[in-house]
Design a protein around this motif. Structure first.
Motif, PDB file in Angstrom:
ATOM      1  N   ASP A 166      -8.568  -7.553   4.508  1.00 38.04           N
ATOM      2  CA  ASP A 166      -9.766  -6.760   4.230  1.00 38.04           C
ATOM      3  C   ASP A 166     -10.830  -7.728   3.748  1.00 38.04           C
ATOM      4  O   ASP A 166     -10.700  -8.312   2.669  1.00 38.04           O
ATOM      5  N   ARG A 171       0.853  -1.190   0.000  1.00 37.04           N
ATOM      6  CA  ARG A 171       0.000   0.000   0.000  1.00 37.04           C
ATOM      7  C   ARG A 171       0.886   1.235   0.000  1.00 37.04           C
ATOM      8  O   ARG A 171       2.101   1.148   0.032  1.00 37.04           O
ATOM      9  N   HIS A 197     -11.762  -4.628   8.256  1.00 34.81           N
ATOM     10  CA  HIS A 197     -10.314  -4.822   8.338  1.00 34.81           C
ATOM     11  C   HIS A 197     -10.050  -5.624   9.612  1.00 34.81           C
ATOM     12  O   HIS A 197     -10.423  -5.203  10.699  1.00 34.81           O
ATOM     13  N   HIS A 218     -16.224  -2.722   4.229  1.00 32.90           N
ATOM     14  CA  HIS A 218     -15.468  -3.958   4.468  1.00 32.90           C
ATOM     15  C   HIS A 218     -15.054  -4.000   5.923  1.00 32.90           C
ATOM     16  O   HIS A 218     -15.147  -3.001   6.639  1.00 32.90           O
ATOM     17  N   HIS A 263       0.040  -3.724   4.154  1.00 29.51           N
ATOM     18  CA  HIS A 263      -1.276  -3.900   4.752  1.00 29.51           C
ATOM     19  C   HIS A 263      -1.160  -4.869   5.924  1.00 29.51           C
ATOM     20  O   HIS A 263      -0.596  -5.949   5.788  1.00 29.51           O
TER      21      HIS A 263
HETATM   22 ZN   LIG Z   1      -7.435  -3.064   5.662  1.00 26.46          ZN
END
Ligand SMILES: [Zn+2]
Length: 564
Positions: free
Chosen positions: A54, A45, A157, A155, A50
């Motif tokens: 996700d 990212r 995480h 979403h 990350h």
């Molecule tokens: Zn995430």
């Protein structure tokens, strides 16, 4: 000698033991829907890896989020940006699980949080409940999924962290995702790594042609090279049931059948995550928006992710010798893409040296650097640059070009402006801006001290002084002044600021603080009447919004609600 060997053996056996001993059925999936990912652990990212999974939530918010294992709520963090509304559970086995971008918490936790938000009169808050305060059982409802903070769509995480708060790949704990597709190779690149090295008659990075074979592997066209070289690869992984281009799990490199580098995404620390900028070809990314992962470890790269590194992953190609270099890219399910790269060692003496853009400003990574002219100054502390760099600096009349965003920065640099020629009133409205697309001034957090303003930044680019004299705008979206709104569940307004940006807001009804949630993605402030604060029939609403240079605007309205 013997005891040293014993210590080394003990160390390795403990490391291997720890890996093998990860609990495989301790953590359950945090949603009761089939798991489909829009992001994998370690995925590349912007300026970071990350740190979790996700998990897609069927394009909507409000799905039940359940405790992955027994434990207690150890931290609650609510931010406008970043993780949005986030919950941290501490488990008896020493691990922490994290649930972020939540819409809201379970009723018990929500009440716990609201009480403290009202006491502190703030939406953003960070809380560390004691072990006995908010215990949870495995599979207990703890929250509802959402899209808060820096989330680009609904979403969840989800993270699992070790006892040192280092994020680990949740898949190592048996959290399984259906995946029957091998990673996709987006490009292969070869890099000459010193002045003598050359690849295909060039001293610059080379894109290498790949031919797909029937078995799904690739063969590269033979490379003609000499000297120290390395490779880089751009690859993504698609899993079953989603088109998302996620990160791969592991990249291995072999030279003539011997492993010379492994890059698995198992665990990293937040302290090292920004060194992603050294793993990728940052310049290529800044120009092409595609991330190439380098398969050689450059000087000063401390990433703990690498395993089995021989000679920094570099290849030393000698004249008249043949080499076979192989890259294997795998996803966590074990689907693998193999690339074979034949290399012919050829010493060539007719290749011109690499062009280097030399400038008057040479900055060493391990030394501080300073420059100033025309009332503007630049200070780069040591350790801000990853490598020694010729900087492209231009002091103009009223703006300064501080290199270009093709070079990454690890730590903040300081840019200063002399503002002695401005009046006190003018200075109030001034701020330091980074010129963005179309020369639009973007607010850069400005520290004002008498006649010198400074800003700290980790992005190279053009900086200037800008002025914001326009206060923020505030307008209602689900009611009007003087209206009866008994059937509304919420009170909603939009707020915006055209230049320096929103710094703070405060809302009251009949003089009493009301909590309003700020969603920056749609510029909305929302009050939930179920908080039980608004109980009168006639209500005076007052909202004050202030921008980053102190311009403020006040919105006032009257609304009526029937006692319910
Ligand atoms: Zn995430």
């Amino acid at each position: 000698m013997k005891s040293i060997l014993a210590v080394i053996l003990l160390f390795f056996s403990t490391a291997i033991f720890a890996q093998a001993q990860l609990p495989k059925d301790y953590f359950q999936k945090p949603l009761d829907v089939p798991l489909v990912l829009s992001g994998t652990f370690g995925e590349l990212r912007s300026n970071h890896f990350h740190s979790g999974l996700d998990i897609k939530t069927q394009q909507r918010q409000g799905l039940n989020v359940i405790a992955s294992a027994k434990g207690y709520v150890s931290r609650i963090n609510i931010q406008h940006y970043g993780y949005g509304k986030a919950l941290y559970l501490q488990h008896p086995n020493g691990y922490t699980t994290v649930y972020a971008h939540l819409k809201e918490f379970s009723p018990e936790i929500e009440a716990y949080v609201k009480k403290r938000q009202y006491a502190n009169e703030t939406y953003e808050i960070e809380l560390f409940p004691e072990a006995g305060e908010l215990p949870v059982e495995a599979n207990e409802l703890i929250a509802f999924s959402g899209n808060t903070g820096g989330s680009g769509g609904p979403h969840l995480h989800f993270e699992i962290r070790d006892g040192s708060q280092r994020p680990m790949n949740p898949k190592l704990f048996g959290i399984n995702i259906e995946d029957n597709r091998a990673p996709i190779i987006d490009g292969l690149y070869a890099y000459p790594l010193d002045e003598e090295a050359h690849i295909n008659n060039s001293r610059e990075r080379q894109k290498i042609n790949l031919t797909p074979l029937e078995d799904g592997s690739y063969i590269a066209s033979e490379i003609d090279a000499c000297g120290n070289i390395g490779f880089g690869i751009s690859s993504v992984d698609q899993q079953d049931g989603a088109p998302n281009r996620n990160g791969v799990y592991q990249i291995e490199a072999e030279l003539n059948g011997d492993r010379i580098l492994t890059l698995p995404f198992k665990r990293f620390s937040f302290a090292e995550t920004r060194h992603l900028n050294q793993l990728i070809d940052y310049e290529y990314y800044s120009k092409n928006r595609k991330r190439i992962q380098k398969l050689f470890v450059e000087k000063g790269n401390p990433l703990s992710l690498y395993e089995d590194v021989v000679n920094k992953g570099e290849l030393h190609i000698q004249d008249s010798l043949n080499y076979n270099y192989t890259i294997k890219v795998s996803d966590f399910a074990g689907n693998q893409r193999v690339i074979r790269i034949p290399i012919q060692g050829v010493q060539r003496n007719d290749i011109p040296p690499k062009k280097e853009d030399k400038t008057d400003y040479f900055a060493q990574a391990n030394q501080p650097f300073a420059a100033e002219a025309n009332g503007m100054d630049i200070y780069i502390p040591k350790g801000s640059l990853y490598s020694d760099t010729y900087l492209d600096i231009e002091f103009g009349e009223d703006k300064v070009k501080v290199h270009e965003d093709h070079t990454p920065l690890h730590k903040n640099i300081t840019i200063g402006f002399d503002v002695s020629e401005y009046s006190a009133e003018e200075k109030e409205k001034l701020f330091i801006a980074r010129l963005g697309y179309g020369n639009r001034p973007n607010y850069s957090s400005t520290y004002k001290k008498a006649n010198r303003f400074t800003t700290g930044t980790r992005t190279f680019g053009e900086y200037t002084l800008a002025s914001d004299v326009t206060p923020p705008k505030i307008w209602p979206t689900n009611f009007n002044d003087g209206q009866w709104i008994s059937s509304n569940n919420t009170l909603q307004v939009k707020i915006s600021d055209d230049l320096s940006g929103i710094k703070s807001y405060r809302a009251t009804v009949n003089g009493k603080f009301i909590l309003m949630e700020y969603e920056y993605k749609n510029n909305t402030l929302t009050h939930d009447f179920s908080d039980g604060i608004v109980t009168d029939t006639e209500n005076q609403l007052k909202i004050i919004v202030t921008d980053n240079v102190g311009n403020s605007n006040t919105y006032e309205a009257t609304f009526f609600r029937k006692d319910s």
